[in-house]
Scaffold this motif. Sequence first.
Motif, PDB file in Angstrom:
ATOM      1  N   PHE A 542       0.825  -1.209   0.000  1.00 26.86           N
ATOM      2  CA  PHE A 542       0.000   0.000   0.000  1.00 26.86           C
ATOM      3  C   PHE A 542       0.857   1.257   0.000  1.00 26.86           C
ATOM      4  CE2 PHE A 542      -1.626   3.514   2.553  1.00 26.86           C
ATOM      5  CZ  PHE A 542      -2.743   3.875   1.819  1.00 26.86           C
ATOM      6  N   TYR A 543       1.874   1.288   0.867  1.00 30.34           N
ATOM      7  CA  TYR A 543       2.709   2.491   0.958  1.00 30.34           C
ATOM      8  C   TYR A 543       3.423   2.777  -0.361  1.00 30.34           C
ATOM      9  CZ  TYR A 543       1.999   2.596   6.034  1.00 30.34           C
ATOM     10  OH  TYR A 543       1.453   2.680   7.285  1.00 30.34           O
ATOM     11  N   ILE A 544       3.922   1.743  -1.009  1.00 32.32           N
ATOM     12  CA  ILE A 544       4.581   1.943  -2.308  1.00 32.32           C
ATOM     13  C   ILE A 544       3.602   2.530  -3.314  1.00 32.32           C
ATOM     14  CG2 ILE A 544       5.535   0.733  -4.304  1.00 32.32           C
ATOM     15  CD1 ILE A 544       7.594   0.970  -2.146  1.00 32.32           C
ATOM     16  N   ASP A 545       2.446   1.926  -3.408  1.00 31.36           N
ATOM     17  CA  ASP A 545       1.448   2.377  -4.383  1.00 31.36           C
ATOM     18  C   ASP A 545       0.937   3.775  -4.048  1.00 31.36           C
ATOM     19  OD1 ASP A 545       1.717  -0.022  -5.705  1.00 31.36           O
ATOM     20  OD2 ASP A 545       0.029  -0.966  -4.679  1.00 31.36           O
ATOM     21  N   TYR A 546       0.815   4.069  -2.763  1.00 32.60           N
ATOM     22  CA  TYR A 546       0.339   5.393  -2.360  1.00 32.60           C
ATOM     23  C   TYR A 546       1.332   6.473  -2.781  1.00 32.60           C
ATOM     24  CZ  TYR A 546      -1.401   9.197   0.556  1.00 32.60           C
ATOM     25  OH  TYR A 546      -1.888  10.415   0.993  1.00 32.60           O
ATOM     26  N   TYR A 547       2.616   6.223  -2.542  1.00 28.47           N
ATOM     27  CA  TYR A 547       3.606   7.232  -2.918  1.00 28.47           C
ATOM     28  C   TYR A 547       3.756   7.350  -4.433  1.00 28.47           C
ATOM     29  CZ  TYR A 547       5.052   8.860   1.625  1.00 28.47           C
ATOM     30  OH  TYR A 547       5.060   9.484   2.849  1.00 28.47           O
ATOM     31  N   LYS A 548       3.561   6.271  -5.155  1.00 28.08           N
ATOM     32  CA  LYS A 548       3.538   6.380  -6.618  1.00 28.08           C
ATOM     33  C   LYS A 548       2.453   7.357  -7.057  1.00 28.08           C
ATOM     34  CE  LYS A 548       3.408   3.056  -9.454  1.00 28.08           C
ATOM     35  NZ  LYS A 548       2.969   1.780 -10.086  1.00 28.08           N
ATOM     36  N   LYS A 549       1.285   7.260  -6.451  1.00 27.92           N
ATOM     37  CA  LYS A 549       0.182   8.165  -6.790  1.00 27.92           C
ATOM     38  C   LYS A 549       0.482   9.592  -6.357  1.00 27.92           C
ATOM     39  CE  LYS A 549      -3.384   4.567  -6.437  1.00 27.92           C
ATOM     40  NZ  LYS A 549      -4.566   4.102  -5.653  1.00 27.92           N
ATOM     41  N   GLN A 550       1.105   9.741  -5.188  1.00 24.89           N
ATOM     42  CA  GLN A 550       1.411  11.084  -4.708  1.00 24.89           C
ATOM     43  C   GLN A 550       2.395  11.796  -5.633  1.00 24.89           C
ATOM     44  OE1 GLN A 550      -0.156  12.606  -1.777  1.00 24.89           O
ATOM     45  NE2 GLN A 550      -1.406  10.894  -2.464  1.00 24.89           N
ATOM     46  N   ILE A 551       3.373  11.061  -6.135  1.00 25.37           N
ATOM     47  CA  ILE A 551       4.326  11.641  -7.084  1.00 25.37           C
ATOM     48  C   ILE A 551       3.592  12.220  -8.280  1.00 25.37           C
ATOM     49  CG2 ILE A 551       6.151  11.068  -8.742  1.00 25.37           C
ATOM     50  CD1 ILE A 551       7.137   8.985  -6.671  1.00 25.37           C
ATOM     51  N   PRO A 875     -12.155  18.702  -6.651  1.00 23.04           N
ATOM     52  CA  PRO A 875     -12.479  20.120  -6.854  1.00 23.04           C
ATOM     53  C   PRO A 875     -13.963  20.355  -6.546  1.00 23.04           C
ATOM     54  CG  PRO A 875     -11.212  19.248  -8.693  1.00 23.04           C
ATOM     55  CD  PRO A 875     -11.619  18.066  -7.861  1.00 23.04           C
ATOM     56  N   PRO A 876     -14.369  21.518  -6.096  1.00 24.91           N
ATOM     57  CA  PRO A 876     -13.546  22.723  -6.001  1.00 24.91           C
ATOM     58  C   PRO A 876     -12.772  22.867  -4.694  1.00 24.91           C
ATOM     59  CG  PRO A 876     -15.785  23.267  -5.462  1.00 24.91           C
ATOM     60  CD  PRO A 876     -15.797  21.801  -5.823  1.00 24.91           C
ATOM     61  N   GLU A 877     -12.847  21.860  -3.817  1.00 22.55           N
ATOM     62  CA  GLU A 877     -12.123  21.982  -2.559  1.00 22.55           C
ATOM     63  C   GLU A 877     -10.614  22.065  -2.794  1.00 22.55           C
ATOM     64  OE1 GLU A 877     -11.907  19.784   1.825  1.00 22.55           O
ATOM     65  OE2 GLU A 877     -13.077  18.904   0.195  1.00 22.55           O
ATOM     66  N   VAL A 878     -10.180  21.418  -3.858  1.00 25.33           N
ATOM     67  CA  VAL A 878      -8.766  21.453  -4.235  1.00 25.33           C
ATOM     68  C   VAL A 878      -8.667  21.765  -5.722  1.00 25.33           C
ATOM     69  CG1 VAL A 878      -7.912  19.906  -2.444  1.00 25.33           C
ATOM     70  CG2 VAL A 878      -8.840  18.940  -4.557  1.00 25.33           C
ATOM     71  N   LEU A 879      -7.481  22.081  -6.158  1.00 24.33           N
ATOM     72  CA  LEU A 879      -7.276  22.426  -7.560  1.00 24.33           C
ATOM     73  C   LEU A 879      -7.485  21.237  -8.473  1.00 24.33           C
ATOM     74  CD1 LEU A 879      -6.347  24.593  -9.613  1.00 24.33           C
ATOM     75  CD2 LEU A 879      -3.997  23.798  -9.225  1.00 24.33           C
ATOM     76  N   SER A 880      -7.002  20.073  -8.054  1.00 23.60           N
ATOM     77  CA  SER A 880      -7.160  18.856  -8.837  1.00 23.60           C
ATOM     78  C   SER A 880      -7.375  17.682  -7.892  1.00 23.60           C
ATOM     79  CB  SER A 880      -5.925  18.602  -9.710  1.00 23.60           C
ATOM     80  OG  SER A 880      -4.763  18.492  -8.914  1.00 23.60           O
ATOM     81  N   GLN A 881      -8.010  16.649  -8.384  1.00 25.54           N
ATOM     82  CA  GLN A 881      -8.356  15.495  -7.555  1.00 25.54           C
ATOM     83  C   GLN A 881      -7.105  14.837  -6.982  1.00 25.54           C
ATOM     84  OE1 GLN A 881     -11.673  12.840  -8.759  1.00 25.54           O
ATOM     85  NE2 GLN A 881     -10.117  11.248  -8.817  1.00 25.54           N
ATOM     86  N   ARG A 882      -7.188  14.427  -5.707  1.00 18.85           N
ATOM     87  CA  ARG A 882      -6.053  13.775  -5.069  1.00 18.85           C
ATOM     88  C   ARG A 882      -6.519  12.874  -3.934  1.00 18.85           C
ATOM     89  NH1 ARG A 882      -3.738  19.531  -3.764  1.00 18.85           N
ATOM     90  NH2 ARG A 882      -4.286  19.513  -5.961  1.00 18.85           N
ATOM     91  N   GLU A 883      -5.642  11.957  -3.559  1.00 13.89           N
ATOM     92  CA  GLU A 883      -5.913  11.062  -2.446  1.00 13.89           C
ATOM     93  C   GLU A 883      -5.119  11.504  -1.224  1.00 13.89           C
ATOM     94  OE1 GLU A 883      -5.085   7.087  -3.615  1.00 13.89           O
ATOM     95  OE2 GLU A 883      -6.614   7.041  -5.189  1.00 13.89           O
TER      96      GLU A 883
END
Length: 920
Positions: A542-551, A875-883
């Motif tokens: 999970f941590y690996i995949d999560y940081y891949k998405k965060q990048i 959005p609109p809470e943030v500029l672009s969708q994120r986890e």
Amino acid sequence: MSPQKRNHYQQSRRHFLKQSAILASTLPLSGSVPFHAFAGDRQYQQDKNLHWLGEHAPKRTRGVTWGVPWSKGELKETNALTLVAPGGGTLPSQHWVTARWPDGSVKWSAHAAVLDQENGKAALVLRKGGSSSHTGDEAIAVREDDDIIQVDTRSMQCVFSKKGNILIRSIHQGKQTTVTDGQLVLQWQNLPEQTMGEPLLSEELRSEIHETVVEHQGPVRVVIKTTGIHHSDTGRELLPFTVRFYCYLHTAAIRMVHTLVYDADEYKDFIHGLGMQFTVPMTDALYDRHIRFCSEDGGVFGEAVKGLTGLRRDPGKEIRDAQVAGKAAPPVSTFNSRVANGLPYIPAFGDYSLTQSTPDGFEIRKRTSSGHGWLACAHGRRAAGCGYVGGANGGIVFGIRNFWQSFPAQIDIRHAHTDAAKLTLWMWAPDAPAMDIRFYHDGMGQDTYEKQLEGLDITYEDYEPGFGTPYGIARTSELEICIVDRTPTHEELALMAKHIQDPPLLVCAPIHYQQSGVFGGAYTVGPPKSNAEKAIEAQLAFYIDYYKKQIEQHRWYGFWNYGDVMHNYDQDRHVWRYDVGGYAWDNSELSTDLWLWYYFLRSGRHDVFRMAEAMTRHTGEVDVHHIGRFSPLGSRHNVMHWGCSAKQLRISTVINRRFLYYLTADERIGDLMREQIEAAHTLKQIVPGRKVGQIAAKDDSKVSMSFGTDWGALASAWFTEWERTGDEKVKQRLLNSMRSIGNQPHGFFTSSANMDLNNGMFERVKHQHIRVSHLSAAFGLAEICTELIGSLDVPVFTKAWLQYCAGYNADATWQKKHLHQTFKTPNLGQGHSKLTAYAGWFLKDRALKERAWKEFYAGAAGMKLGIPPVVLVRPPEVLSQREEAPVSTNAVAQWSLAAMQCLAFAGDAIDGDVGHELED
């Protein structure tokens, strides 16, 4: 092994066993202390199976270099190794040693071969026995004189200069010249941008060679290394460089590894463009000259210099089809006469530019020539940074690796309508804003240590005037050119672009890495055996995949940023704390690099390897000062990679680089490791703890050094140099330091002492104080000590380390009994559970192993077991969708390393039902 060496080894072994018995009787811990060397699996196999990373085998002939580990005693030399194809035939290859075990046997070997699609259908085999056949025409030919080095791969002939500004004089195929005048170009200006009332001055600098040498030569692979600096006609000199050129047998491609070191004044010198330029002879008719650019997703932009499609008058379908396909058009006599007569009036577009100014947008433009306007050709999201320039009868395919990830980047083609086109591969795009790497604030009055510590308390930024300079940082880029005898099809070019961006690499199965005993055996492989292990495996993934998405979601890309991740998250703004002092870029804090590399070794995942590779490139170059007053120390985490005043060995530590070096035999990584050998000298002037009372040693030959983050990094450098070269002087300094740590009143609990820079010996301190830092073992100390103890005969050191491992998380009763005093339980209890596990493994003490798991599951200053909740913010809470998930990089890295090492050292003591209970 000679009789003399064998006799010496047997005597040393007997001495070691005797010392181990003494150690076992004196160690203030339960259980005996036998010698535990990571010798690997003694069930030696004649063959080593290899497979392609990510099943990404080359579809075209390509040179490949890779590394293979060996168990202690398994292989004496590499000269009897052969590479066997899936069909059973022997493939041309070369082999050399990159590290040895203490007994002299091979620990890591490197290999080079030229492989293609036929070799990727099944596993290749590295076989002991047999002989190589690389003589005469089967080997690369290298000739040199005072001025040049000539390399003949049997598919191309390259001439490299030893002096002047041209790095590659020419590339030929037979009598045909395909490339000339390969050189570096740098555009300088005095301001970051045009400012009203101030003159904007600019200047062009070109490469000036200091030295060109054959760094590595074998029958299959040759490496030419050129060093120099950028020089202008007015005498300005900036940015020392090193370029390595990789040539392989029977290939017409050159891979280039380009490194620059920043030696400019960031307030006066602004780099407006940085690139590698080539001249490409153009001989085909204008309508048979072709330009190609590739997108990341396999798309290809293709046009001719003089277009024959879309005209008012149709030249004919056969002619149009030929041009679109990049083939030579039929003779002009076959053209529609009106088109043939009108050819002089069809514009020839000689200039093209592809610019990737952000990670999310590129533009392709063209014009007829200088002095005329540009036309917008195409736009897209991410370019592959690869393309083609040439004619139907041949030209060059080119590429910049990690093109969009390292924005701003650019590719220029100029004068393609003349007999000599100019191709420039810009690592910093001249169409983008100039490189502005000035520090981001004015110091805010932090002119004393007291004020700086107050600033640290609020923003976690360790500021000090003059320390936030980029002077001495470096950046390494990879480029490639390939000579072809025709315009490649779109499919062929897209495939070549993929190979440039994701180079095929041979690797071993994870079980082979584990059984060989390399990297201390601090990881396990194979499927989980219980619910508890399943839960840990799921969380690791999970941590690996999560940081891949965060990048990707937060766009951690850019010339100076790519490869790093961020430190902490701001839940209120829904962003990582990119602008908050020491919470921004991670800079290897708490061993992020080690987390990725150990996870790759146990999983073999292609995506994890690429994450770790990019991080190693970044943290070894950008986060470290390679020249200047801070060299070769690294910089602690900050808004700017080089911004922190904590210049420390814990960031520049060799232990973070060794993985990539041994897996790929990369020479630049070898440079980075070697420059750390004498790093302790810099600590004389840059005392790590100067703001909190650490005092420099009065003796000029000695330096005040901690046993944790400082010595652990130095030990990594010395140990790695010794196993790479067999340097006995380096080994002796390492042994001296280990013995003198063990001889301190409380071993590692003594914390620090003055070390003799000449021989590595620490002074024995006169006090009995105990000092325990939660950071000491959080930057690779545990991992390097595991390797040291498994390789070297220093019983007093082993005793001291085991005492520290068992005692760090121990209660007051243990402290009082074994240390005769107590200390406050330090931070990072969960991360240090791996130390308890190691002590339990070494001493065969199940109680310690069980205690390790209790510490791990308790989660002190770390993470609890269980995949954290993930929230999708839109959005609109943030500029672009994120986890978002409640994680920090420190905690994730330490949790992951503790999990992997507890499984490795105490896996037999894990509660198999823990994971099941958690699910319930």
